[in-house]
Design a protein around this motif. Sequence first.
Motif, PDB file in Angstrom:
ATOM      1  N   GLN A  75       0.855  -1.181   0.132  1.00  0.00           N
ATOM      2  CA  GLN A  75       0.076   0.152  -0.087  1.00  0.00           C
ATOM      3  C   GLN A  75       0.791   1.346   0.136  1.00  0.00           C
ATOM      4  O   GLN A  75       0.356   2.388  -0.287  1.00  0.00           O
ATOM      5  CB  GLN A  75      -0.957   0.007   1.339  1.00  0.00           C
ATOM      6  CG  GLN A  75      -2.260  -0.968   1.213  1.00  0.00           C
ATOM      7  CD  GLN A  75      -2.883  -1.293   2.285  1.00  0.00           C
ATOM      8  OE1 GLN A  75      -2.524  -0.762   3.405  1.00  0.00           O
ATOM      9  NE2 GLN A  75      -3.965  -1.956   2.264  1.00  0.00           N
ATOM     10  N   LYS A  76       2.206   0.878   0.310  1.00  0.00           N
ATOM     11  CA  LYS A  76       3.086   2.228   0.063  1.00  0.00           C
ATOM     12  C   LYS A  76       3.446   2.355  -1.228  1.00  0.00           C
ATOM     13  O   LYS A  76       4.347   3.246  -1.327  1.00  0.00           O
ATOM     14  CB  LYS A  76       4.083   1.951   1.264  1.00  0.00           C
ATOM     15  CG  LYS A  76       3.644   2.087   2.598  1.00  0.00           C
ATOM     16  CD  LYS A  76       4.720   1.845   3.665  1.00  0.00           C
ATOM     17  CE  LYS A  76       4.418   1.833   5.028  1.00  0.00           C
ATOM     18  NZ  LYS A  76       5.523   1.628   5.931  1.00  0.00           N
ATOM     19  N   LEU A  77       3.128   1.496  -2.221  1.00  0.00           N
ATOM     20  CA  LEU A  77       3.913   1.814  -3.655  1.00  0.00           C
ATOM     21  C   LEU A  77       3.067   2.496  -4.289  1.00  0.00           C
ATOM     22  O   LEU A  77       1.687   2.770  -3.884  1.00  0.00           O
ATOM     23  CB  LEU A  77       3.809   0.324  -4.154  1.00  0.00           C
ATOM     24  CG  LEU A  77       4.742  -0.582  -3.345  1.00  0.00           C
ATOM     25  CD1 LEU A  77       4.654  -2.191  -4.023  1.00  0.00           C
ATOM     26  CD2 LEU A  77       6.387  -0.429  -3.661  1.00  0.00           C
ATOM     27  N   PRO A  78       3.378   2.959  -5.434  1.00  0.00           N
ATOM     28  CA  PRO A  78       2.664   3.724  -6.365  1.00  0.00           C
ATOM     29  C   PRO A  78       1.295   2.720  -6.888  1.00  0.00           C
ATOM     30  O   PRO A  78       1.614   1.539  -6.947  1.00  0.00           O
ATOM     31  CB  PRO A  78       3.666   3.914  -7.616  1.00  0.00           C
ATOM     32  CG  PRO A  78       5.007   4.011  -6.969  1.00  0.00           C
ATOM     33  CD  PRO A  78       4.911   3.047  -5.845  1.00  0.00           C
ATOM     34  N   LYS A  79       0.495   3.326  -7.210  1.00  0.00           N
ATOM     35  CA  LYS A  79      -0.972   2.667  -7.569  1.00  0.00           C
ATOM     36  C   LYS A  79      -0.633   1.522  -8.447  1.00  0.00           C
ATOM     37  O   LYS A  79      -1.109   0.360  -8.118  1.00  0.00           O
ATOM     38  CB  LYS A  79      -1.823   3.537  -8.126  1.00  0.00           C
ATOM     39  CG  LYS A  79      -3.420   3.008  -8.136  1.00  0.00           C
ATOM     40  CD  LYS A  79      -4.245   3.839  -8.876  1.00  0.00           C
ATOM     41  CE  LYS A  79      -5.358   3.317  -8.962  1.00  0.00           C
ATOM     42  NZ  LYS A  79      -6.522   3.997  -9.518  1.00  0.00           N
ATOM     43  N   GLU A 122       6.870   6.663  -0.358  1.00  0.00           N
ATOM     44  CA  GLU A 122       6.460   6.782   0.897  1.00  0.00           C
ATOM     45  C   GLU A 122       7.328   5.825   1.811  1.00  0.00           C
ATOM     46  O   GLU A 122       7.794   6.197   2.804  1.00  0.00           O
ATOM     47  CB  GLU A 122       5.318   6.190   1.145  1.00  0.00           C
ATOM     48  CG  GLU A 122       4.578   6.358   2.732  1.00  0.00           C
ATOM     49  CD  GLU A 122       3.200   5.507   2.863  1.00  0.00           C
ATOM     50  OE1 GLU A 122       2.748   5.534   3.892  1.00  0.00           O
ATOM     51  OE2 GLU A 122       2.491   5.636   1.965  1.00  0.00           O
ATOM     52  N   MET A 123       7.729   4.610   1.263  1.00  0.00           N
ATOM     53  CA  MET A 123       8.507   3.710   1.899  1.00  0.00           C
ATOM     54  C   MET A 123      10.013   4.230   2.545  1.00  0.00           C
ATOM     55  O   MET A 123      10.473   3.974   3.412  1.00  0.00           O
ATOM     56  CB  MET A 123       8.817   2.516   1.072  1.00  0.00           C
ATOM     57  CG  MET A 123       9.602   2.581  -0.050  1.00  0.00           C
ATOM     58  SD  MET A 123      10.182   0.859  -0.547  1.00  0.00           S
ATOM     59  CE  MET A 123       8.444   0.052  -0.962  1.00  0.00           C
ATOM     60  N   TRP A 124      10.469   5.294   1.483  1.00  0.00           N
ATOM     61  CA  TRP A 124      11.844   5.686   1.869  1.00  0.00           C
ATOM     62  C   TRP A 124      11.789   6.896   2.950  1.00  0.00           C
ATOM     63  O   TRP A 124      12.931   7.242   3.339  1.00  0.00           O
ATOM     64  CB  TRP A 124      12.254   6.477   0.298  1.00  0.00           C
ATOM     65  CG  TRP A 124      12.452   5.333  -0.581  1.00  0.00           C
ATOM     66  CD1 TRP A 124      11.779   5.149  -1.737  1.00  0.00           C
ATOM     67  CD2 TRP A 124      13.397   4.198  -0.585  1.00  0.00           C
ATOM     68  NE1 TRP A 124      12.035   4.207  -2.505  1.00  0.00           N
ATOM     69  CE2 TRP A 124      13.080   3.474  -1.783  1.00  0.00           C
ATOM     70  CE3 TRP A 124      14.100   3.811   0.209  1.00  0.00           C
ATOM     71  CZ2 TRP A 124      13.629   2.285  -1.979  1.00  0.00           C
ATOM     72  CZ3 TRP A 124      15.021   2.505   0.046  1.00  0.00           C
ATOM     73  CH2 TRP A 124      14.671   1.720  -1.002  1.00  0.00           C
TER      74      TRP A 124
END
Length: 451
Positions: free
Chosen positions: A24-28, A243-245
């Motif tokens: 869910q933190k990845l691009p769509k 977001e993950m970074w």
Amino acid sequence: MAKTIKLKQIYIGNILESYYKGHQKLPKDEMEFWTKYDALDNNRSILYGGDDKVIITPIEIDSKHFETLKKLAGWKNVINLFPKKLGNTISLDLIKDKTLSTKFIEIIKNNPNIQIIPYRQTDEFYDLVDFLKSKKLKFTLPETFPKGKKFIETYFHSKRGFRHLWEMVKDPKLPIHLPEGFIVENLEEAIEAAWWFMGQKKNFVIKYNRGVQGIGVIFMSQSKLPKNKEAFSKQIRKDLDGEMWHSACLVVEEKVDTDTTKLGGSPNVEMRIDENGKVINEYACEQIIAEDKKTFMGVGMNKNVDKSKHIKIAFAAAKKIGKKLAEYGYKGVFDMDLVVSKTNKLYAIEANLRRTGGTHAHEFCKALLGKNYSTKYFVNIQDIKLEGSKKLTPAQAYKLFDKELYTKQKGYGMILANPDLLACNILAVLFIGKSEESIKKQISSIRNKLK
């Protein structure tokens, strides 16, 4: 369901449940692909164990494939259960989906002390365990430790946790190392660590602490980055957009220049900790990595891998890790990823405290070919990506590759490991042969037919 049926294990395919929060933190587009992929990837669970089992998956296993594998392995008593609607958490579906839950509970009631084995120990799986205990059901958890110790699995399963675990057990006498690296607090500190590697004129890798399948791994070549720190920092921020970074923990380490002629450059050993805390060597393999040099595609097992001095060293190191994990109460499967450098040095990269991308192939080969299959056969399981707009259904795949399919009479051939993944344009194939050349010919034949 008839009460006369006796079952030994229930395998819960909770791969998606293990990773959906990270997805869910990845691009769509990436999130949608990996969610679909992991949901379908659960269907490889049919390869686990032997006969007399239940396979619970988020999506039904293709019926023709299901019956084909049962016939090939000689299984008489295998059941596939699945919810009415696909969700992220199959463990919670087993509580909330009334039809599924009723069947699940009935199986446990009719088979006291049946083993329940998940792909991974998740929070949702522990909720399911609590639910079953509230029903006063009798079952065993041979690969799950108490809920109060969940932190141990979560911590040591991470990139940071593995580095800590390694420092606890490393043996200076064993010629195996960790890549030089740093555990950093945030993106700002990651940039400082990366700049340090620039000063050393070394290539480096930045890793999201809980990345999987190559997700959250960025390779950096120092020769292609700005030599001015301000421009360098700007470039790193651009490359680490997502977001993950911005999570609380990242790992920055030297990129090992791997020698792909030695065990594919990226070998792996898998271990098992039994219920008594004994650490057992399961198998060794050479990993098959995609062209991006980070995405896992499959594994190969054979006698050449088994005889490698690097593998013997890796097993010795993994056994020390296993003993420490056993002290903490861990049980079940774990593995250790490695790389071999162009200077022929062996490096440990990370550990996965769960069933892995090769466990299903290993267990199925034991059931089909015998316990010591790797001494007699060359085995290769991999995901082959369909190119362009090509589409293939499971039924079409069985028809297309009819002549290439494994039979006991031939003693070699391909087995469709999970044709449901064709919905993601991925053909998951298990190749079995008596030589490396046989495997290469099979793979070439399949790829030619896919053109």
